[in-house]
Design a protein around this motif. Structure first.
Motif, mmCIF file in Angstrom:
data_model
loop_
_atom_site.group_PDB
_atom_site.id
_atom_site.type_symbol
_atom_site.label_atom_id
_atom_site.label_comp_id
_atom_site.label_asym_id
_atom_site.label_seq_id
_atom_site.Cartn_x
_atom_site.Cartn_y
_atom_site.Cartn_z
ATOM 1 N N ALA A 47 12.449 6.760 16.715
ATOM 2 C CA ALA A 47 12.809 7.857 17.601
ATOM 3 C C ALA A 47 11.580 8.702 17.915
ATOM 4 C CB ALA A 47 13.879 8.721 16.943
ATOM 5 N N ASP A 48 11.706 9.527 18.936
ATOM 6 C CA ASP A 48 10.633 10.490 19.184
ATOM 7 C C ASP A 48 10.561 11.500 18.050
ATOM 8 O OD1 ASP A 48 9.490 9.919 21.983
ATOM 9 O OD2 ASP A 48 11.651 9.789 22.272
ATOM 10 N N MET A 49 11.711 11.825 17.477
ATOM 11 C CA MET A 49 11.730 12.718 16.323
ATOM 12 C C MET A 49 12.900 12.372 15.423
ATOM 13 S SD MET A 49 11.794 16.882 16.364
ATOM 14 C CE MET A 49 13.148 17.632 15.505
ATOM 15 N N ILE A 50 12.648 12.305 14.122
ATOM 16 C CA ILE A 50 13.742 12.257 13.161
ATOM 17 C C ILE A 50 13.747 13.579 12.412
ATOM 18 C CG2 ILE A 50 13.779 9.752 12.885
ATOM 19 C CD1 ILE A 50 12.369 10.209 10.127
ATOM 20 N N VAL A 51 14.907 13.941 11.915
ATOM 21 C CA VAL A 51 15.056 15.199 11.191
ATOM 22 C C VAL A 51 15.139 14.911 9.702
ATOM 23 C CG1 VAL A 51 16.510 17.232 10.854
ATOM 24 C CG2 VAL A 51 16.154 16.302 13.161
ATOM 25 N N ASN A 52 14.367 15.659 8.957
ATOM 26 C CA ASN A 52 14.348 15.545 7.501
ATOM 27 C C ASN A 52 15.137 16.704 6.903
ATOM 28 O OD1 ASN A 52 13.727 15.037 4.817
ATOM 29 N ND2 ASN A 52 11.742 16.072 4.922
ATOM 30 N N ALA A 53 16.074 16.396 6.022
ATOM 31 C CA ALA A 53 16.802 17.430 5.292
ATOM 32 C C ALA A 53 15.920 17.888 4.134
ATOM 33 C CB ALA A 53 18.134 16.877 4.784
ATOM 34 N N ALA A 54 15.078 18.885 4.416
ATOM 35 C CA ALA A 54 14.022 19.301 3.494
ATOM 36 C C ALA A 54 14.478 20.457 2.600
ATOM 37 C CB ALA A 54 12.798 19.728 4.302
ATOM 38 N N ASN A 55 13.662 20.745 1.598
ATOM 39 C CA ASN A 55 13.854 21.977 0.829
ATOM 40 C C ASN A 55 12.862 23.026 1.338
ATOM 41 O OD1 ASN A 55 11.304 21.612 -0.587
ATOM 42 N ND2 ASN A 55 12.353 20.076 -1.837
#
Length: 212
Positions: A47-55
């Motif tokens: 993808a152009d951007m993936i989202v990370n479920a970060a802390n």
């Protein structure tokens, strides 16, 4: 042969859902064609951007966060070290490094508290909203979301999915730079929730039929 998955090749809900209505949203075939639900590995999504479920530290962790850091490589950790962390509900952008995605949006989901349900919902909405905005500001194209905050942060999957879908619907109605939104789920039970709820926000026109 590449093991990466192009969001444009995934079936949209136009292909996977035969019916579904909504009391709040009008059917829109163009919007529906931009939505896909995929059970797979977000680190393989090109993808152009993936989202990370970060802390809040942005320095890696468990679950999706750890998987993304491992797949992206050590350069990601170096860039994250210079970002100064992030607040809950905020998303910060980095390069994708060894991932097939161009960018990573590191978003910090809320830890769910039943006695602070409205605050949790506001912060989770901000995660999706800020990630979509960052993607649009950096060229749009395609974005892949995990189910933010539904792991160890304890957000109920149905409530979290409703927020994800509602926020996306309202964003896409006003922005056409993002062509593909992929909800990436790991568990079959979570995939079922997304499939059940998606047409509440992206209803299928009555004329659509699977019959030839």
């Amino acid at each position: 042969m590449s093991s990466f998955v192009d969001p444009a090749t995934l079936p949209s809900i136009v292909d996977t859902h035969a019916d579904g209505s909504s009391n709040e949203y009008k059917p829109d075939a163009e919007l529906n064609a931009r939505i896909a639900i995929w059970r797979g590995d977000i680190t393989k999504l090109k993808a152009d951007m993936i989202v990370n479920a970060a802390n809040r530290s942005l320095m890696g962790g468990g679950g999706v966060d750890g998987a993304i850091h491992r797949a992206a490589g050590k350069e990601l950790l170096k860039e994250c070290a210079g970002l100064g962390g992030a607040n809950t509900g905020e998303t910060k952008l980095t390069k994708g490094y060894n991932l097939p995605s161009k960018f990573i949006g590191h978003t910090v989901g809320p830890i769910y508290h039943a006695d602070r349900k409205e605050e949790s919902a506001r912060l989770l909405k901000s995660c999706y909203q800020s990630a979509l905005e960052l993607c649009a500001e950096n060229g749009g194209g395609s974005i892949g979301f995990p189910s933010v905050s539904t792991g160890i942060y304890g957000y109920p999957i149905r409530d979290a999915t409703q927020i994800a879908l509602k926020t996306t619907r309202e964003f896409l109605e006003k922005n056409d730079s993002i062509k593909h939104v992929v909800y990436v789920v790991f568990l079959e039970k979570d995939e079922k929730v997304y499939n059940e709820l998606v047409t509440d926000y992206f209803p299928i026109p009555e004329a659509k039929s699977r019959s030839p």
